[in-house]
Motif scaffolding. Sequence first.
Motif, PDB file in Angstrom:
ATOM      1  N   ASP A   1      15.455  49.019  48.373  1.00  0.00           N
ATOM      2  CA  ASP A   1      14.555  48.668  49.465  1.00  0.00           C
ATOM      3  C   ASP A   1      13.123  48.683  48.950  1.00  0.00           C
ATOM      4  OD1 ASP A   1      13.965  48.073  52.205  1.00  0.00           O
ATOM      5  OD2 ASP A   1      13.159  50.101  52.364  1.00  0.00           O
ATOM      6  N   SER A   2      12.388  47.600  49.177  1.00  0.00           N
ATOM      7  CA  SER A   2      11.043  47.458  48.628  1.00  0.00           C
ATOM      8  C   SER A   2      10.296  46.405  49.423  1.00  0.00           C
ATOM      9  CB  SER A   2      11.119  47.041  47.155  1.00  0.00           C
ATOM     10  OG  SER A   2       9.848  46.686  46.657  1.00  0.00           O
ATOM     11  N   TYR A   3       8.974  46.554  49.504  1.00  0.00           N
ATOM     12  CA  TYR A   3       8.148  45.548  50.169  1.00  0.00           C
ATOM     13  C   TYR A   3       7.536  44.574  49.165  1.00  0.00           C
ATOM     14  CZ  TYR A   3       8.643  48.173  54.488  1.00  0.00           C
ATOM     15  OH  TYR A   3       9.164  48.798  55.592  1.00  0.00           O
ATOM     16  N   THR A   4       7.936  44.649  47.918  1.00  0.00           N
ATOM     17  CA  THR A   4       7.424  43.738  46.895  1.00  0.00           C
ATOM     18  C   THR A   4       7.822  42.302  47.209  1.00  0.00           C
ATOM     19  OG1 THR A   4       7.622  45.474  45.215  1.00  0.00           O
ATOM     20  CG2 THR A   4       7.376  43.211  44.429  1.00  0.00           C
ATOM     21  N   ARG A   5       6.871  41.397  47.146  1.00  0.00           N
ATOM     22  CA  ARG A   5       7.134  39.969  47.334  1.00  0.00           C
ATOM     23  C   ARG A   5       7.398  39.338  45.968  1.00  0.00           C
ATOM     24  NH1 ARG A   5       2.515  37.275  50.866  1.00  0.00           N
ATOM     25  NH2 ARG A   5       4.091  35.636  50.863  1.00  0.00           N
ATOM     26  N   PHE A   6       8.394  38.457  45.888  1.00  0.00           N
ATOM     27  CA  PHE A   6       8.805  37.867  44.613  1.00  0.00           C
ATOM     28  C   PHE A   6       8.565  36.367  44.588  1.00  0.00           C
ATOM     29  CE2 PHE A   6      11.250  41.792  44.454  1.00  0.00           C
ATOM     30  CZ  PHE A   6      11.171  42.130  43.117  1.00  0.00           C
ATOM     31  N   PHE A   7       8.075  35.919  43.430  1.00  0.00           N
ATOM     32  CA  PHE A   7       7.952  34.496  43.095  1.00  0.00           C
ATOM     33  C   PHE A   7       8.778  34.289  41.837  1.00  0.00           C
ATOM     34  CE2 PHE A   7       6.159  31.011  40.710  1.00  0.00           C
ATOM     35  CZ  PHE A   7       5.577  30.132  41.604  1.00  0.00           C
ATOM     36  N   LEU A   8       9.753  33.397  41.883  1.00  0.00           N
ATOM     37  CA  LEU A   8      10.620  33.112  40.735  1.00  0.00           C
ATOM     38  C   LEU A   8      10.535  31.636  40.400  1.00  0.00           C
ATOM     39  CD1 LEU A   8      12.949  34.015  38.754  1.00  0.00           C
ATOM     40  CD2 LEU A   8      14.532  33.320  40.574  1.00  0.00           C
ATOM     41  N   ALA A   9      10.408  31.312  39.120  1.00  0.00           N
ATOM     42  CA  ALA A   9      10.281  29.909  38.723  1.00  0.00           C
ATOM     43  C   ALA A   9      10.988  29.651  37.400  1.00  0.00           C
ATOM     44  CB  ALA A   9       8.808  29.525  38.600  1.00  0.00           C
ATOM     45  N   TYR A  10      11.660  28.484  37.349  1.00  0.00           N
ATOM     46  CA  TYR A  10      12.289  27.997  36.115  1.00  0.00           C
ATOM     47  C   TYR A  10      12.049  26.500  35.993  1.00  0.00           C
ATOM     48  CZ  TYR A  10      15.161  32.276  35.707  1.00  0.00           C
ATOM     49  OH  TYR A  10      15.599  33.571  35.579  1.00  0.00           O
ATOM     50  N   GLY A  11      12.120  26.005  34.769  1.00  0.00           N
ATOM     51  CA  GLY A  11      12.150  24.572  34.543  1.00  0.00           C
ATOM     52  C   GLY A  11      13.587  24.079  34.582  1.00  0.00           C
ATOM     53  N   SER A  12      13.793  22.869  35.066  1.00  0.00           N
ATOM     54  CA  SER A  12      15.153  22.328  35.181  1.00  0.00           C
ATOM     55  C   SER A  12      15.791  22.087  33.814  1.00  0.00           C
ATOM     56  CB  SER A  12      15.141  21.023  35.982  1.00  0.00           C
ATOM     57  OG  SER A  12      14.418  20.009  35.282  1.00  0.00           O
ATOM     58  N   LEU A  13      14.974  21.986  32.767  1.00  0.00           N
ATOM     59  CA  LEU A  13      15.488  21.744  31.415  1.00  0.00           C
ATOM     60  C   LEU A  13      15.345  22.976  30.523  1.00  0.00           C
ATOM     61  CD1 LEU A  13      14.156  18.118  30.736  1.00  0.00           C
ATOM     62  CD2 LEU A  13      16.346  18.828  31.712  1.00  0.00           C
ATOM     63  N   ASP A  14      15.239  24.137  31.127  1.00  0.00           N
ATOM     64  CA  ASP A  14      15.089  25.378  30.356  1.00  0.00           C
ATOM     65  C   ASP A  14      16.437  25.746  29.733  1.00  0.00           C
ATOM     66  OD1 ASP A  14      14.633  27.894  29.317  1.00  0.00           O
ATOM     67  OD2 ASP A  14      13.554  28.635  31.070  1.00  0.00           O
ATOM     68  N   SER A  15      16.569  25.532  28.431  1.00  0.00           N
ATOM     69  CA  SER A  15      17.804  25.883  27.721  1.00  0.00           C
ATOM     70  C   SER A  15      17.699  27.244  27.036  1.00  0.00           C
ATOM     71  CB  SER A  15      18.140  24.799  26.683  1.00  0.00           C
ATOM     72  OG  SER A  15      17.081  24.665  25.741  1.00  0.00           O
ATOM     73  N   THR A  16      16.508  27.857  27.065  1.00  0.00           N
ATOM     74  CA  THR A  16      16.334  29.183  26.470  1.00  0.00           C
ATOM     75  C   THR A  16      17.013  30.245  27.320  1.00  0.00           C
ATOM     76  OG1 THR A  16      14.237  28.513  25.465  1.00  0.00           O
ATOM     77  CG2 THR A  16      14.621  30.886  25.719  1.00  0.00           C
ATOM     78  N   ILE A  17      16.890  30.117  28.636  1.00  0.00           N
ATOM     79  CA  ILE A  17      17.543  31.032  29.570  1.00  0.00           C
ATOM     80  C   ILE A  17      18.812  30.356  30.078  1.00  0.00           C
ATOM     81  CG2 ILE A  17      17.285  32.430  31.652  1.00  0.00           C
ATOM     82  CD1 ILE A  17      15.303  33.097  29.382  1.00  0.00           C
ATOM     83  N   PRO A  18      19.994  30.913  29.796  1.00  0.00           N
ATOM     84  CA  PRO A  18      21.236  30.270  30.246  1.00  0.00           C
ATOM     85  C   PRO A  18      21.237  30.035  31.753  1.00  0.00           C
ATOM     86  CG  PRO A  18      21.714  32.054  28.709  1.00  0.00           C
ATOM     87  CD  PRO A  18      20.249  32.136  29.017  1.00  0.00           C
ATOM     88  N   LEU A  19      21.845  28.935  32.159  1.00  0.00           N
ATOM     89  CA  LEU A  19      21.860  28.572  33.572  1.00  0.00           C
ATOM     90  C   LEU A  19      22.450  29.688  34.432  1.00  0.00           C
ATOM     91  CD1 LEU A  19      21.397  26.550  35.843  1.00  0.00           C
ATOM     92  CD2 LEU A  19      23.616  25.513  35.278  1.00  0.00           C
TER      93      LEU A  19
END
Length: 206
Positions: free
Chosen positions: A145-163
């Motif tokens: 439980d946390s009040y931290t707000r999150f922003f998450l972003a990826y590129g559609s062609l990001d092959s460094t981070i597995p899908l």
Amino acid sequence: MNGKISVRIDGPIDNAPPLFLMFHGYGNDESEMVRIIDAVYAGTSEQPDYLSFRGTYSRPYMGGHYWYPDGCGVDERQRECTAVGEALTQLIDAPVFRNRRKVLIGFSQGGYLSYRLVKSHPYLFDAAILLSPSFQGEIGARLPDSYTRFFLAYGSLDSTIPLQDQINARKVLESSRDFVHHEYPSMTHAICDKEIADIRDFINNL
């Protein structure tokens, strides 16, 4: 948490703008995140306040720094993040920082580190901006439980981070109280202009 810190603290103590705590990606240094936050504030009259940290370890021969070894196991990765968190919390407990709104922002390894900091300290950070974070080993994880707000972003062609890791990151963060996700067409493991604009909007609405 050893290494260099790039610092800009110019804002007033009362009604101060957010304090950004910034963590770069593998093989880079603290200037990576300074360039990103400067781009976010470009064209405005504001100067962001930040602490931008250099990774705990230096890369031999090739240069750059990292927070945990590339390819290390989940336990080691989490242990290294915990150590950074312990040092960071002692630093920002200083009176000059104590009453500031605190926003984590990290790219890749630094994005994962920022997530782990919220997981370990769920009431300390107001927001976390996770840019193309690695998320290996977090399958089935849930945030406390946390009040931290999150922003998450990826590129559609990001092959460094597995899908699958990208999908899992979204699933984990969906358990938070406040979460926005962005995917940028044709972007690889990088940062684009639209992403900078979206980060600016997110910060303006904190």
